[in-house]
Every structure is written in structure tokens, then in C-alpha cells.
Write a protein that holds these residues in place. Structure first.
Motif, PDB file in Angstrom:
ATOM      1  N   GLY A 280       0.798  -1.224   0.000  1.00 36.16           N
ATOM      2  CA  GLY A 280       0.000   0.000   0.000  1.00 36.16           C
ATOM      3  C   GLY A 280       0.829   1.272   0.000  1.00 36.16           C
ATOM      4  O   GLY A 280       0.326   2.349  -0.336  1.00 36.16           O
TER       5      GLY A 280
ATOM      6  N   ILE B 108     -10.592   4.579  -1.177  1.00 37.71           N
ATOM      7  CA  ILE B 108      -9.751   4.089  -2.271  1.00 37.71           C
ATOM      8  C   ILE B 108     -10.658   3.279  -3.204  1.00 37.71           C
ATOM      9  O   ILE B 108     -11.778   2.932  -2.829  1.00 37.71           O
TER      10      ILE B 108
ATOM     11  N   GLU C 119     -12.220  -2.005  -5.876  1.00 38.31           N
ATOM     12  CA  GLU C 119     -11.530  -3.256  -6.189  1.00 38.31           C
ATOM     13  C   GLU C 119     -10.236  -3.393  -5.384  1.00 38.31           C
ATOM     14  O   GLU C 119      -9.844  -4.494  -4.994  1.00 38.31           O
ATOM     15  N   LYS C 120      -9.596  -2.270  -5.100  1.00 42.53           N
ATOM     16  CA  LYS C 120      -8.378  -2.297  -4.291  1.00 42.53           C
ATOM     17  C   LYS C 120      -8.714  -2.633  -2.846  1.00 42.53           C
ATOM     18  O   LYS C 120      -8.019  -3.411  -2.185  1.00 42.53           O
TER      19      LYS C 120
ATOM     20  N   MET D  84      -7.463  -5.857  -0.639  1.00 38.65           N
ATOM     21  CA  MET D  84      -6.868  -5.706   0.698  1.00 38.65           C
ATOM     22  C   MET D  84      -7.599  -6.577   1.715  1.00 38.65           C
ATOM     23  O   MET D  84      -6.983  -7.167   2.606  1.00 38.65           O
TER      24      MET D  84
ATOM     25  N   MET E 104      -2.655   5.862   1.412  1.00 38.47           N
ATOM     26  CA  MET E 104      -3.075   5.364   0.104  1.00 38.47           C
ATOM     27  C   MET E 104      -4.003   6.349  -0.607  1.00 38.47           C
ATOM     28  O   MET E 104      -3.880   6.560  -1.811  1.00 38.47           O
TER      29      MET E 104
END
Length: 233
Positions: free
Chosen positions: A19, A137, A140-141, A145, A209
Motif C-alpha cells: 500500500g 480508495i 476493487e483495491k 486488501m 493510500m
């Protein structure tokens, strides 16, 4: 004035070092040498070992940066003689006798999704991960995670700090005002007592991030200021 060009980045609980990539890229472009610690969160002692090894490998003065539980790690590892400055990003800047757990108990975080398992580890329930940990964020990220999260051991979460480095090292702090994993008022309290140069961003827990430019700017400010202090001192 000798510039400080080394930065060591320490991730927090439930995450790994990947990250930090946006912050690391900015620092690299600006001429810094970056090391991202991949500590295992299996015990506080192990995480200290990995972090101190990264500091040693730099071979010169460093800015030591911690996110979340990584703040607990840098609070002790920051006593390393090569650490010139500390930067906390929505992190636990613990005092003597405190643990991450005690800070969370004193003023609870908004999230109720932290759960223990039968192996002495803690997780964030996947269905609540995005909302409670990484709301700003890309979805999909945040999903990845959640499914790749690194559980934190009870030992790491409950370990009491004995010698806080921020008492004798210059300190910076980024408060995440929308944080659901550490209460933002606790972040402000920890920053204030550490006499940290403090900035606030409207961010979820993963401020490094969602706001990499602001995080990198704070780190670079710490590097420049700490170098000036060393030259004057």
C-alpha cells in the motif's frame, strides 16, 4: 547542510507494505531512497527486528514512518541512533505503558468489525473492510486488501511500549479525520502530546493510500527539518 535522503516505511495491521507504493514512487522521484518493511505482525519483537534491520541497511540517517500499528512499531524502533525523525500516518504514537489495545479501549473506534480467531490473531470482517478501513480508495483495491489482509497477533496488538522515541526525536503526524479504525480524537491526542507537527486530511484509515501526495509531503518536510536540526545541533 547534510540532507536526509533515506526513508523507511512501516505498514500497519491487516495490511502489507504494498500500500505504500504511491508514496514510495513520489519519494523516489524526489530523490529519496526508500525501504518498505515487510514485518509479519506475528509478534511485537519480530516486527521490531524487521524494522531495525531495514534501518541498519540504510547505513545513515533515516526518517522512520509508521501507519496504524506501524506507529507502535516505530515508537520503539525509533530509538535506533540512525533515526532522525518520526512520522505517524493515522498511527499509534504510544506512551510508556500503553498498547494499541489500550488506546482503542480508552476511546473506541467506530468500527466493530475487528474479530479474534482461535489462533491468537485478529482480523477485520471482510464484508466491513472497505467501509471501516479503506472507504476512500477504489472498491476493487479495498476488496483485494480485505481478501489478502495480514492478521495481527494478540501479542503485537497488546504489547506495551516501554521507551517512546517521540520523547526525544522530532515528530510529525497526519490525522485522518474520517478514520473508523482509530478514533480521530485519539490521533489528535497522541499527536499533541508528542509535540508533533500535525496536519489533518479528510480520509479513511488508509490516508497514505488515499492521500499519497500529502503523506509524501509530510515525510519530506520531516526529512528537511530534521536535517536542519542536526546541522544546528
Amino acid at each position: 547542510m547534510t540532507k536526509i535522503r533515506n526513508v523507511v516505511l512501516v505498514h500497519g495491521a491487516f495490511a502489507d507494505g504494498s500500500g505504500w507504493e504511491p508514496v514510495a514512487n513520489i519519494l523516489k522521484q524526489d530523490g529519496y531512497t526508500v525501504s518498505v518493511v515487510q514485518h509479519p505482525e506475528t509478534s511485537y519483537a519480530e516486527d521490531q527486528k524487521y524494522t531495525k534491520a531495514a534501518i541498519d541497511a540504510m547505513g545513515g540517517p533515516v526518517v522512520l514512518v509508521g501507519h496504524s500499528y506501524g506507529g507502535s512499531v516505530i515508537t520503539e524502533a525509533g530509538n535506533h541512533p540512525n533515526v532522525a525523525a518520526l512520522v505517524y500516518i493515522a498511527a499509534f504514537a504510544l506512551d510508556e505503558g500503553e498498547s494499541c489495545a489500550s488506546i482503542e479501549q480508552d476511546l473506541p473506534q467506530a468500527s466493530k468489525a475487528f474479530q479474534p480467531d482461535s489462533n491468537g490473531n485478529w482480523w477485520i470482517e471482510q464484508e466491513h473492510f472497505a467501509a471501516d478501513f479503506a472507504a476512500d480508495i477504489p472498491a476493487e483495491k479495498a476488496w483485494f486488501m480485505a481478501v489478502s489482509q495480514v492478521p495481527i497477533s494478540t501479542d503485537a496488538f497488546t504489547h506495551k511500549v516501554t521507551n517512546p522515541a517521540w520523547k526525544n526525536k522530532p515528530t510529525w503526524y497526519m490525522v485522518a479525520t474520517e478514520d473508523r479504525s482509530i478514533n480521530p480524537d485519539q490521533e489528535r491526542m497522541m499527536a499533541k502530546r508528542a509535540k508533533a507537527k500535525t496536519v489533518e486530511v479528510k480520509s479513511s484509515h488508509v490516508a497514505y493510500m488515499s492521500h499519497p501526495k500529502e503523506a509524501a509531503k509530510l515525510i519530506e518536510e520531516a526529512a528537511t527539518s530534521a536535517a536542519a536540526m542536526r546541522a544546528a545541533g
